[in-house]
Design an enzyme around this catalytic site. Structure first.
Site, PDB file in Angstrom:
ATOM      1  N   HIS A   1       0.670  -1.355  -0.080  1.00 36.29           N
ATOM      2  CA  HIS A   1       0.134  -0.090  -0.035  1.00 36.29           C
ATOM      3  C   HIS A   1       0.720   1.462   0.009  1.00 36.29           C
ATOM      4  CE1 HIS A   1      -3.010  -2.891   0.987  1.00 36.29           C
ATOM      5  NE2 HIS A   1      -3.972  -1.924   0.687  1.00 36.29           N
TER       6      HIS A   1
ATOM      7  N   ASP B   1      -4.464  -4.110  11.472  1.00 38.60           N
ATOM      8  CA  ASP B   1      -4.801  -3.258  10.173  1.00 38.60           C
ATOM      9  C   ASP B   1      -5.068  -4.560   9.309  1.00 38.60           C
ATOM     10  OD1 ASP B   1      -4.980  -2.265   7.661  1.00 38.60           O
ATOM     11  OD2 ASP B   1      -3.021  -0.805   7.924  1.00 38.60           O
TER      12      ASP B   1
ATOM     13  N   TRP C   1     -17.568 -17.307   7.301  1.00 40.67           N
ATOM     14  CA  TRP C   1     -18.801 -16.750   7.315  1.00 40.67           C
ATOM     15  C   TRP C   1     -18.808 -15.357   8.218  1.00 40.67           C
ATOM     16  CZ3 TRP C   1     -18.230 -21.897   8.601  1.00 40.67           C
ATOM     17  CH2 TRP C   1     -18.234 -22.271   9.750  1.00 40.67           C
TER      18      TRP C   1
ATOM     19  N   GLY D   1       1.984  -5.132  15.218  1.00 38.49           N
ATOM     20  CA  GLY D   1       2.605  -3.872  14.782  1.00 38.49           C
ATOM     21  C   GLY D   1       3.868  -3.784  15.472  1.00 38.49           C
TER      22      GLY D   1
END
Length: 333
Positions: free
Chosen positions: A45, A174, A226, A305
């Site tokens: 990203h 995230d 699900w 993180g």
């Protein structure tokens, strides 16, 4: 794979963005946010996604000249209109405003409509943590995976961020609602590597580790089966209701990953009378987690993180890893 100095990456991004008419100050911030994402090791990203962002600008799906505007206020909750502007700049402004509201009301919430891809969502959770706020945020997306039991894409993979400040370093979750984000699938496909575990179905309905097949079928596995599609669906309905913006269903009818809805929630821990106790318990919980009995000798148990700072230091020292093909594409822009 090659390594590019952080400053070189920022300068090239700025050059491309200003060539598309973006204001110099906005181009600098936008470029810093994207380069910082790659510096922290989230390559899917960061620089990898920059050509996609420029294509959005060139296709007139992103307007580099507009700024987000407040459209309604309900105390600690505000609605803002992104006006089709730059996604990461809109998100940066929205989280800053949510933090300001939290400093005033303990809880601040900004619901953002008509915005665009925000690049790395964890960026905005970390912004909250830096101001001693818990950050909770998510976006909806185009239909990117089927509802459980279906085969056609009806649900977004609607990434969710949870970020908790602490002295040991922010705890940062995230996660997309698909087992592998589309950015990660694109990376595996480009590098012609197999996924470590089956990540979705091919076009014949067989589970596969072939990222290209999953991208073609639009049938990635959701997290928790699900439960993942249920959570993605609920996040979509909440964010569109609070922002007054588009749902995943509407984005599917539009046929483009643009004009999405996002939500930014900040909770100011500094406002709470037992802040020191909270910090002590977070630290104790992290220590307890890391004392886990390891599956094998080389295994490591980390909090979400934890490696971010180490990766960033290494990348700033040695340069940002980037696929040479992607770098050449960026240079050609």
């Amino acid at each position: 794979m090659m390594r590019i100095p952080f400053e070189t990456l920022v300068a090239q991004f700025e050059k491309v963005l200003t060539s598309r008419g973006m204001d110099a100050e906005d181009a600098k911030l936008c470029s810093q946010l994207i380069a910082e994402t790659s510096a922290q090791g989230v390559y899917t990203h960061g620089a990898n996604r920059f050509p996609f962002l420029v294509k959005m600008i060139d296709d007139k799906l992103v307007d580099v000249h507009v700024k987000p505007e407040k459209s309604a206020s309900f105390g600690s909750l505000e609605r803002w209109d992104g006006k089709g502007g730059m996604g990461n700049l809109n998100a940066y402004a929205a989280m800053n405003r949510a933090i300001a509201l939290a400093k005033e009301h303990t809880i601040g919430c900004v619901a953002l409509s008509h915005t665009n891809h925000w690049m790395r969502p964890g960026t905005y959770g970390l912004m909250a943590a830096e101001q001693d706020c818990i950050g909770i945020l998510w976006t909806n997306t185009m239909p990117l995976m089927p509802a459980w039991g279906g085969i056609d894409a009806k649900v977004g993979n609607n990434p969710l961020v949870l970020c908790i400040p602490c002295k040991d370093g922010p705890v940062l979750v995230d996660a997309a609602m698909s087992l592998f984000s589309y950015g990660k699938l694109e990376t595996y496909a480009r590098e012609q590597k197999s996924l470590p575990v089956p990540g979705g179905y091919d076009q014949e309905g067989n589970l596969t580790t072939d990222a290209k097949e999953i991208l073609a079928s639009k049938r990635p596995l959701p997290i928790g089966f699900w439960k993942g599609t249920s959570l993605a669906f609920a996040l979509d309905l909440i964010v569109s209701a609070l922002s007054g913006g588009n749902t995943t269903r509407q984005l599917g009818l539009m046929g483009k990953e643009s004009s999405v809805s996002q939500l930014f929630l900040a909770i100011n821990l500094s406002s709470l009378p037992d802040r020191e106790r909270i910090e002590a318990e977070i630290h104790a919980s992290l220590e307890d987690l890391k004392s886990s009995q390891r599956e094998h000798e080389s295994a490591a148990v980390r909090f979400p993180g934890e490696l971010r700072t180490h990766i960033r230091e290494e990348n700033l020292r040695e340069g940002i890893p980037i696929d040479e093909r992607i770098w050449q594409t960026i240079l050609s822009l």
